[in-house]
Design an enzyme around this catalytic site. Sequence first.
Site, short mmCIF file in Angstrom:
data_model
loop_
_atom_site.label_atom_id
_atom_site.label_comp_id
_atom_site.label_asym_id
_atom_site.label_seq_id
_atom_site.Cartn_x
_atom_site.Cartn_y
_atom_site.Cartn_z
CE1 TYR A 131 -1.41 2.03 3.77
CE2 TYR A 131 -2.62 -0.02 4.06
CZ TYR A 131 -2.16 1.18 4.55
OH TYR A 131 -2.46 1.53 5.86
CE LYS A 135 0.96 1.42 6.57
NZ LYS A 135 1.64 2.41 7.43
#
Length: 233
Positions: A131, A135
């Site tokens: 994750y 990002k």
Amino acid sequence: MALVMVTGAASGLGYNTAHALADDGHDVVVHVRNESRLRDPDRWKGVVIGDLARVDEIHDVARQASGFGRFDAVIYNAGVMGSSEVITVNVVAPYLLTASMDKPGRLIYLSSSMHRGGSTDLRRLSAGGTYSDSKLWVTTLALALASRWSGTSSHAVDPGWVPTRMGGAGAPDDLTAGHETQTWLATHNHVTPSTGGYWHHEQTQPPHPACHDEDFQTQLIEALESRTGVPLA
């Protein structure tokens, strides 16, 4: 009045963002994963449907969205965490949609403060990305477009750790503040820097240094072009 598309608008920040824009009189096209997740259908200028974890459906979402013409702003809100599809949904989908649709006036990509823990090892784009990696990469994409696409501003937004389905009920940040920066960037006439930046609660912040590194920006775009077979104009 602006024409704005919001991805991942079935719930949480995307739903709140779409409602705030519609309340302000803007024409809003919402994206949802499937028809059963659509709420308040009469509120929207239009709806596009598709699972952003599936590349074939990402292409179909782009086709559907293109039927509305050129958007004034597109808000890439859709995202997942703790899923094997984290790179596809959080990075590949916004890249493919951006590359496949007419250039809008403004681009807004949802980031996270967790991007600062992401890796610059782009081999992880194909396998093993986290994750935080996703990002970091989508923030880099946003800032790369800010310098490359004349006439289009491109921003990344950290909405905070807010109590949504993804963030969890115990998340400490304010849910309302979580969507206000996106709606402001999409429609406000006086945003500085006008070309783009990394934002949290309507204030710019310094992102991970790699996000402004032109070599890394180029490497990321080339990796995404290679993975998807779709060039960025």
